[in-house]
Design a protein around this motif. Structure first.
Motif, short mmCIF file in Angstrom:
data_model
loop_
_atom_site.label_atom_id
_atom_site.label_comp_id
_atom_site.label_asym_id
_atom_site.label_seq_id
_atom_site.Cartn_x
_atom_site.Cartn_y
_atom_site.Cartn_z
N ILE A 26 1.03 -1.28 -0.10
CA ILE A 26 -0.20 -0.28 -0.07
C ILE A 26 0.74 1.16 -0.48
CG2 ILE A 26 -0.88 1.33 1.26
CD1 ILE A 26 -3.74 -0.52 0.20
N LEU A 63 0.77 3.24 -3.10
CA LEU A 63 0.73 5.63 -2.75
C LEU A 63 1.45 6.49 -2.78
CD1 LEU A 63 -1.00 5.14 0.83
CD2 LEU A 63 -2.60 5.68 -1.22
N PHE A 85 -5.08 4.48 4.16
CA PHE A 85 -4.98 3.14 3.21
C PHE A 85 -6.27 3.50 2.26
CE2 PHE A 85 -1.35 1.73 6.43
CZ PHE A 85 -0.99 1.94 5.82
N SER A 107 -5.96 5.20 -0.83
CA SER A 107 -5.81 4.48 -1.90
C SER A 107 -7.11 5.10 -3.00
CB SER A 107 -6.07 3.32 -1.31
OG SER A 107 -4.96 3.35 -1.16
N TYR A 121 -6.69 -0.97 -8.44
CA TYR A 121 -4.81 -0.81 -8.55
C TYR A 121 -4.15 -1.35 -9.42
CZ TYR A 121 -5.37 0.15 -3.11
OH TYR A 121 -6.13 0.74 -2.30
#
Length: 472
Positions: free
Chosen positions: A176, A180, A261, A265, A286
């Motif tokens: 993560i 990011l 997160f 995201s 993602y």
């Protein structure tokens, strides 16, 4: 102003019901912190969030912010009660103390049922990834392998579960953070080969709310259930070296990381990728984002991360289910044989929870169109039921604890009781929205049926034993 600094370390062996539950204290603070993070980073975030983006567009950021605030309130309430009375039964124990044994029975067994079914679902998801890498291998064989591994992990000392979950969570957190970091570089135009997108994807293609309030509502419902899993840390806290300190720190740190997160995201994804891109749903948001940025082997990289997330969830859910069952048995709300411990581990509960999860997998093959669908619908809104019991319990226990043992309030709910009522109103609103939507209405009905059945069973047991709510 709420206090979050715990007193000097105290080893507590209170299971929330009886001191003879037999569980050990083998988890360290680093385990608890990662369990809190690992619980909130799952396949729901990596894959399931795509459906929410497709429905809400850029406003998915608002949806995740709203549901994130609700989850923060729930976790703060649960943290307050769990720091005051660490218990392996967590919210089930608190509900029994606040409302009565029937409430603890209902919340506890409903959550156990949810975790066991979830173990099966996660096993199926992980097996699909493995068969993609190894064509021709049967899915059930992979599920059986995963079940054996994590059943074995949970049959061993609790510190082994903690170590597995620590490294699983560390890998997920690393993925993560890397995502990011890459996303922010791309947004500002600092990533080689990419240009800053500006607000094109946020305001184009229908604006920030392309599907209006209805799209936002669908995104909100999708986001609420993606947050499930944080509750496990308060179950694990009872087996940590210093339960009071552990749960206080884990809950506090988990809350701000939720914002980073989840909300972070979503903001990165909808800024970089047009929300209407079909790849967001088909590949997952993602993977779609990394592909859009031209990152090599993005799909396989995220498949590894999703596999880790699924295996982590299987491990944590077997653990949580076994501890919840053990706590219920210790309070006389389940078969005694299920609550026996060996070397500090409730092995019968681990085995039964694992077998139930594997049975759910078999049902997905044997009866995919009726029994398995029924299982999925039944667990659809259980997490909301659990949150409701948490809020009501905190509302009742806070005053009692302030009166009888104020020194136990190491963690305090913000602006009590106003924000507790805000959370309850928020949950009622989500129940109402689920009832309005045809796709979620059936889940609400089946979850309501299971909850009612358990409540009747718990109340009948309570009346038979003539038990009243426990004092905090």
């Amino acid at each position: 102003m709420s206090r979050t600094t715990a007193p000097a370390p105290v080893d507590r062996k209170d299971d929330g019901a009886t001191p003879s539950s037999g569980l050990t204290h083998g988890l360290k603070q680093r385990h608890l912190s990662m369990i809190a993070l690992g619980g909130v980073i799952g396949a729901g975030l990596f894959v399931g969030s795509g459906a929410g983006i497709a429905a809400a567009g850029p406003s998915i950021v608002v949806a995740y912010a709203i549901s994130g605030l609700l989850v923060m309130l729930v976790m703060r309430m649960l943290g307050e009660m769990s720091a005051a009375n660490p218990a392996s039964g967590s919210f089930s124990v608190h509900a029994e103390r606040a409302i009565g044994p029937w409430a603890g029975f209902t919340a506890g067994w409903a959550f156990w049922f949810l975790l066991c079914v979830a173990v099966g679902l996660e096993g199926i998801g992980a097996a699909k990834i493995m068969t993609g890498w190894f064509p021709g291998t049967p899915e059930w064989a992979w599920v059986a392998l995963f079940m054996l591994v994590f059943c074995g992990t949970n049959l061993a000392a609790v510190k082994n579960f903690g170590e597995f979950e620590f490294w699983f969570a560390a890998l997920k957190v690393g993925a993560i953070v890397l995502f990011l970091g890459i996303g922010v570089l791309a947004i500002v135009g600092a990533l080689p080969g990419s240009e800053a997108p500006g607000a094109t994807n946020l305001t184009g293609e229908g604006g920030f709310f392309p599907n209006g309030s209805e799209g936002l509502i669908v995104g909100l419902l999708a986001s609420v259930f993606a947050y499930g899993g944080l509750e496990t840390v308060t179950i694990a806290a009872a087996e940590s070296e210093h339960p009071v300190q552990g749960v206080a720190k884990a809950v506090r740190t988990a809350m701000w990381r939720i914002a980073l997160f989840y909300i972070g995201s979503m903001a990165v994804i909808v800024t970089l990728v047009p929300w209407g891109d079909k790849a967001v749903v088909e590949k997952g948001p993602y993977v779609a984002t990394l592909d859009h940025l031209g990152i090599p082997a993005a799909g396989q990289i995220m498949n590894v991360v999703v596999l880790i997330a699924l295996l982590s969830a299987m491990n944590a859910n077997i653990y949580g289910a076994s501890r919840m069952a053990t706590s219920l048995v210790a309070r006389g709300q389940g078969p005694k044989a299920l609550g026996r411990t060996f070397g500090g581990v409730p092995r019968p509960a681990v085995l039964v929870s694992s077998v139930f999860g594997f049975t759910c997998v078999l049902l997905s093959y044997w009866r995919p169109n009726d029994i398995f669908v029924w299982l999925l619908n039944t667990i659809g809104a259980i997490i909301l039921v659990v949150w409701f019991f948490i809020a009501v319990s905190q509302l009742l226990l806070r005053r009692r604890t302030e009166r009888e043992a104020p020194e136990k309030l190491v963690v305090k709910m913000w602006a009590y009781p106003a924000l507790t009522w805000v959370a309850l109103v928020g949950m009622a609103a989500i129940f109402f929205l689920m009832a309005r939507d045809e796709g979620t209405r059936v889940q609400l009905y089946w979850t309501g049926g299971l909850t009612l059945l358990l409540a009747v069973g718990g109340f009948t047991l309570q009346k038979a034993r003539g038990r009243a709510p426990r004092d905090a």
